[in-house]
Design a protein around this motif. Structure first.
Motif, mmCIF file in Angstrom:
data_model
loop_
_atom_site.group_PDB
_atom_site.id
_atom_site.type_symbol
_atom_site.label_atom_id
_atom_site.label_comp_id
_atom_site.label_asym_id
_atom_site.label_seq_id
_atom_site.Cartn_x
_atom_site.Cartn_y
_atom_site.Cartn_z
ATOM 1 N N CYS A 1 -7.904 11.780 0.700
ATOM 2 C CA CYS A 1 -7.633 10.406 1.140
ATOM 3 C C CYS A 1 -6.144 10.089 1.063
ATOM 4 C CB CYS A 1 -8.442 9.459 0.259
ATOM 5 S SG CYS A 1 -8.097 7.739 0.566
ATOM 6 N N LYS B 1 -5.837 2.074 -18.682
ATOM 7 C CA LYS B 1 -6.602 2.271 -17.442
ATOM 8 C C LYS B 1 -7.879 3.071 -17.720
ATOM 9 C CE LYS B 1 -2.723 1.889 -14.216
ATOM 10 N NZ LYS B 1 -1.997 2.455 -13.085
ATOM 11 N N ASP C 1 0.833 -1.204 0.000
ATOM 12 C CA ASP C 1 0.000 0.000 0.000
ATOM 13 C C ASP C 1 0.862 1.247 0.000
ATOM 14 O OD1 ASP C 1 -2.749 -1.318 0.996
ATOM 15 O OD2 ASP C 1 -1.085 -2.165 2.143
ATOM 16 N N ILE D 1 -8.646 9.588 7.457
ATOM 17 C CA ILE D 1 -7.934 8.341 7.768
ATOM 18 C C ILE D 1 -9.001 7.299 8.091
ATOM 19 C CG2 ILE D 1 -6.385 7.177 9.425
ATOM 20 C CD1 ILE D 1 -4.925 9.101 7.532
ATOM 21 N N VAL D 2 -8.963 6.204 7.379
ATOM 22 C CA VAL D 2 -10.048 5.218 7.497
ATOM 23 C C VAL D 2 -10.223 4.729 8.937
ATOM 24 C CG1 VAL D 2 -8.599 3.242 6.789
ATOM 25 C CG2 VAL D 2 -11.069 3.157 6.441
ATOM 26 N N SER E 1 1.291 11.483 -5.215
ATOM 27 C CA SER E 1 2.201 12.223 -6.104
ATOM 28 C C SER E 1 3.274 12.987 -5.329
ATOM 29 C CB SER E 1 1.426 13.192 -7.009
ATOM 30 O OG SER E 1 0.998 14.320 -6.285
ATOM 31 N N GLY F 1 -6.433 8.850 -9.062
ATOM 32 C CA GLY F 1 -5.958 7.489 -8.760
ATOM 33 C C GLY F 1 -7.087 6.506 -9.027
ATOM 34 N N GLY G 1 2.746 3.265 -11.108
ATOM 35 C CA GLY G 1 1.417 2.966 -11.669
ATOM 36 C C GLY G 1 1.338 1.611 -12.348
ATOM 37 N N ALA H 1 -2.083 11.290 -1.099
ATOM 38 C CA ALA H 1 -1.337 12.258 -1.913
ATOM 39 C C ALA H 1 -0.106 11.574 -2.501
ATOM 40 C CB ALA H 1 -0.963 13.462 -1.053
ATOM 41 N N ALA I 1 -6.616 8.804 -14.448
ATOM 42 C CA ALA I 1 -5.632 7.724 -14.305
ATOM 43 C C ALA I 1 -4.489 7.957 -15.289
ATOM 44 C CB ALA I 1 -6.301 6.379 -14.546
ATOM 45 N N VAL J 1 -8.347 1.803 -4.262
ATOM 46 C CA VAL J 1 -9.414 2.609 -3.646
ATOM 47 C C VAL J 1 -10.253 3.294 -4.730
ATOM 48 C CG1 VAL J 1 -9.883 4.618 -2.181
ATOM 49 C CG2 VAL J 1 -8.109 2.983 -1.500
ATOM 50 N N MET K 1 -9.286 -3.030 3.905
ATOM 51 C CA MET K 1 -9.049 -1.600 4.109
ATOM 52 C C MET K 1 -9.405 -0.767 2.869
ATOM 53 S SD MET K 1 -5.615 0.462 5.148
ATOM 54 C CE MET K 1 -4.865 0.300 3.560
ATOM 55 N N ASN L 1 -6.914 10.953 -4.284
ATOM 56 C CA ASN L 1 -5.934 9.925 -3.895
ATOM 57 C C ASN L 1 -4.504 10.341 -4.198
ATOM 58 O OD1 ASN L 1 -7.543 7.699 -2.912
ATOM 59 N ND2 ASN L 1 -8.324 7.492 -5.003
ATOM 60 N N VAL L 2 -4.328 11.463 -4.935
ATOM 61 C CA VAL L 2 -2.989 11.730 -5.465
ATOM 62 C C VAL L 2 -2.387 13.082 -5.074
ATOM 63 C CG1 VAL L 2 -3.458 10.196 -7.426
ATOM 64 C CG2 VAL L 2 -3.693 12.659 -7.745
HETATM 65 N N1 LIG Z 1 -6.609 7.886 4.198
HETATM 66 C C1 LIG Z 1 -6.695 6.580 4.325
HETATM 67 O O1 LIG Z 1 -7.165 6.042 5.307
HETATM 68 C C2 LIG Z 1 -6.194 5.762 3.177
HETATM 69 C C3 LIG Z 1 -6.409 4.373 3.120
HETATM 70 C C4 LIG Z 1 -5.967 3.669 1.992
HETATM 71 C C5 LIG Z 1 -5.312 4.353 0.969
HETATM 72 N N2 LIG Z 1 -5.094 5.698 1.106
HETATM 73 C C6 LIG Z 1 -4.451 6.467 0.040
HETATM 74 O O2 LIG Z 1 -5.247 6.346 -1.106
HETATM 75 C C7 LIG Z 1 -4.427 6.436 -2.260
HETATM 76 C C8 LIG Z 1 -4.671 5.210 -3.134
HETATM 77 O O3 LIG Z 1 -4.252 4.059 -2.431
HETATM 78 P P1 LIG Z 1 -4.414 2.623 -3.099
HETATM 79 O O4 LIG Z 1 -4.048 1.618 -2.085
HETATM 80 O O5 LIG Z 1 -5.733 2.564 -3.760
HETATM 81 O O6 LIG Z 1 -3.244 2.650 -4.185
HETATM 82 P P2 LIG Z 1 -3.428 2.477 -5.745
HETATM 83 O O7 LIG Z 1 -4.240 3.628 -6.236
HETATM 84 O O8 LIG Z 1 -3.910 1.106 -6.035
HETATM 85 O O9 LIG Z 1 -1.948 2.560 -6.296
HETATM 86 C C9 LIG Z 1 -1.282 3.733 -6.458
HETATM 87 C C10 LIG Z 1 -1.621 4.419 -7.798
HETATM 88 O O10 LIG Z 1 -1.249 5.776 -7.702
HETATM 89 C C11 LIG Z 1 -1.014 6.294 -8.983
HETATM 90 N N3 LIG Z 1 0.134 7.186 -8.948
HETATM 91 C C12 LIG Z 1 1.425 6.867 -8.641
HETATM 92 N N4 LIG Z 1 2.188 7.975 -8.713
HETATM 93 C C13 LIG Z 1 1.386 8.992 -9.105
HETATM 94 C C14 LIG Z 1 1.581 10.370 -9.372
HETATM 95 N N5 LIG Z 1 2.791 10.936 -9.240
HETATM 96 N N6 LIG Z 1 0.519 11.116 -9.748
HETATM 97 C C15 LIG Z 1 -0.701 10.560 -9.870
HETATM 98 N N7 LIG Z 1 -0.966 9.265 -9.631
HETATM 99 C C16 LIG Z 1 0.062 8.494 -9.255
HETATM 100 C C17 LIG Z 1 -0.748 5.096 -9.908
HETATM 101 O O11 LIG Z 1 -1.783 5.034 -10.885
HETATM 102 P P3 LIG Z 1 -1.690 5.859 -12.285
HETATM 103 O O12 LIG Z 1 -1.204 4.906 -13.310
HETATM 104 O O13 LIG Z 1 -3.089 6.295 -12.492
HETATM 105 O O14 LIG Z 1 -0.723 6.985 -12.079
HETATM 106 C C18 LIG Z 1 -0.811 3.893 -8.969
HETATM 107 O O15 LIG Z 1 -1.390 2.773 -9.577
HETATM 108 C C19 LIG Z 1 -3.000 6.556 -1.779
HETATM 109 O O16 LIG Z 1 -2.637 7.914 -1.781
HETATM 110 C C20 LIG Z 1 -3.074 6.016 -0.369
HETATM 111 O O17 LIG Z 1 -2.047 6.534 0.453
HETATM 112 C C21 LIG Z 1 -5.518 6.390 2.174
#
Ligand SMILES: NC(=O)c1ccc[n+]([C@@H]2O[C@H](COP(=O)([O-])OP(=O)(O)OC[C@H]3O[C@@H](n4cnc5c(N)ncnc54)[C@H](OP(=O)(O)O)[C@@H]3O)[C@@H](O)[C@H]2O)c1
Length: 331
Positions: free
Chosen positions: A242, A180, A45, A274-275, A246, A151, A321, A244, A175, A156, A126, A220-221
């Motif tokens: 949620c 995608k 993650d 935060i979940v 990037s 994202g 990604g 960041a 995306a 997510v 999660m 998400n980004v």
């Molecule tokens: N707040 C909370 O409780 C909580 C819980 C879970 C996750 N999160 C957050 O939610 C977000 C998504 O998590 P996930 O587990 O679902 O991961 P995910 O989206 O499955 O994987 C990360 C994705 O981020 C994109 N990415 C990577 N670098 C990037 C950039 N510089 N700019 C834009 N997009 C970029 C990529 O897709 P592309 O090919 O589209 O770039 C990659 O596939 C993360 O920021 C994570 O920290 C937060």
């Protein structure tokens, strides 16, 4: 013998393989009241990047030269515990070890007869909770509203978009590849999707995709993509911050536009999320997600990397990604 992955050093910028060490050690012996777990799936993650640094955050930093931990599915292979039988599957926050012992504390038994094991790390874990609770508790989307998800093709994001469709919204995803973008529209029912890597003017592209403006933004980004969304928000818009990704690997404070004028002009809400803050709502959220999954209203995809030794690479690949949907490692 047993294998374990330790944090070798704190990543500076983008993580690389030298930040991790794979060691071989003795397989643990269990005592009375303990069980031996064999890891079957490991969740990697983006938030783990934060725990690899020693900056203050909502979760404690991993310790140097100690095992890393994340969401894991494991099978009970030996039991000296009345609550667990050999063959049971459990989900928990566990260490990156092939085998580990447990007293049972913090373990949740999972039923793998109807749902794939890995789903408990994604849509029924999660990931699903984050999507559902972030969207419903902060975004509060109403039928007919427009929601933008960044994202969107990730774990997510792909669930958020589908839930927003179930709630009757127009859904726009952002995306990083054409593949995608195609997947979001054809497999997940997004109305429009934008490839941020081939779009020169994101603010204009979002305006075109959202003719009635943006009511809810599930972020998400962070970074420039989120700045572009701000130019398109409606009065009383809700922005769920949620993640960041990037900026997770930035070594200096990133430059960004000032959000305040956008929030004031639009009486908009921007809230970090935060979940874990919503733990009391996990049972009802899981019940809803499972019902949608069973009814075929919700679907999911995952990218499966095979092999214990490949966990660090799978984690690093998130920042490039390389995943569609949830990234998991099958052991
Ligand atoms: N707040 C909370 O409780 C909580 C819980 C879970 C996750 N999160 C957050 O939610 C977000 C998504 O998590 P996930 O587990 O679902 O991961 P995910 O989206 O499955 O994987 C990360 C994705 O981020 C994109 N990415 C990577 N670098 C990037 C950039 N510089 N700019 C834009 N997009 C970029 C990529 O897709 P592309 O090919 O589209 O770039 C990659 O596939 C993360 O920021 C994570 O920290 C937060």
């Amino acid at each position: 013998m047993n294998h374990t992955i330790l944090l070798n050093k704190r990543p500076v910028g983008r993580p690389d393989l030298s930040d991790f060490t794979l060691i071989t050690e003795e397989k643990p012996q269990i005592q009375s009241g303990e069980i031996l777990l064999k890891t079957t799936y490991v969740s990697v993650d983006p938030y783990l990047r934060g725990r690899m640094s020693d900056a203050k955050s909502y979760a404690a930093p991993f310790q140097l030269h100690k095992p890393i931990s994340s969401g894991i599915i494991a099978q009970v292979v030996e039991s000296n515990h009345s609550g667990f039988s050999k063959g049971d599957y459990v989900s928990a926050l566990l260490e990156w070890k092939e085998y580990q012992k447990s007293t049972g504390e913090g373990l949740t038994k999972v039923d793998t007869t109807k749902v794939a094991q890995s789903a408990y790390l994604g849509v029924l874990g999660m990931t699903g909770l984050t999507a559902y609770l972030g969207l419903t508790e902060i975004g509060k989307p109403k039928k007919g509203e427009t929601i933008v998800v960044s994202g969107a093709a990730g774990a997510v994001g792909s669930i958020v978009g589908q839930i927003a469709k179930i709630m009757g919204c127009r859904v726009v995803g952002i995306a990083g590849t054409d593949e995608k973008v195609e997947m979001l529209q054809s497999d997940f029912g997004f109305d429009v999707a934008i490839n941020y890597n081939t779009t020169n003017n994101m603010a204009e592209a979002i305006a075109k995709a959202c003719p009635d403006g943006v009511d809810v933004y599930f972020d998400n980004v962070g970074g420039p993509i989120s700045d572009a969304v701000l130019f398109n928000i409606n009065k009383f818009a809700r922005m769920i911050i949620c993640g960041a990704i990037s900026v997770y690997n930035e070594t200096s404070l990133p430059k960004s536009i000032s959000v305040q004028p956008f929030l004031v002009k639009n009486s908009a809400l921007m809230q970090g999320f935060i979940v874990g803050n919503y733990a009391a709502k996990f049972p009802e959220a899981i019940k809803q997600l499972a019902a949608w999954l069973e009814d075929g209203k919700l679907t999911y995809t995952e990218t499966v990397v095979e092999g214990f030794e490949n966990i660090p690479q799978a984690f690093i690949n998130l920042f490039d990604g390389k995943n569609k949907g949830k990234m998991v490692v099958k052991i």
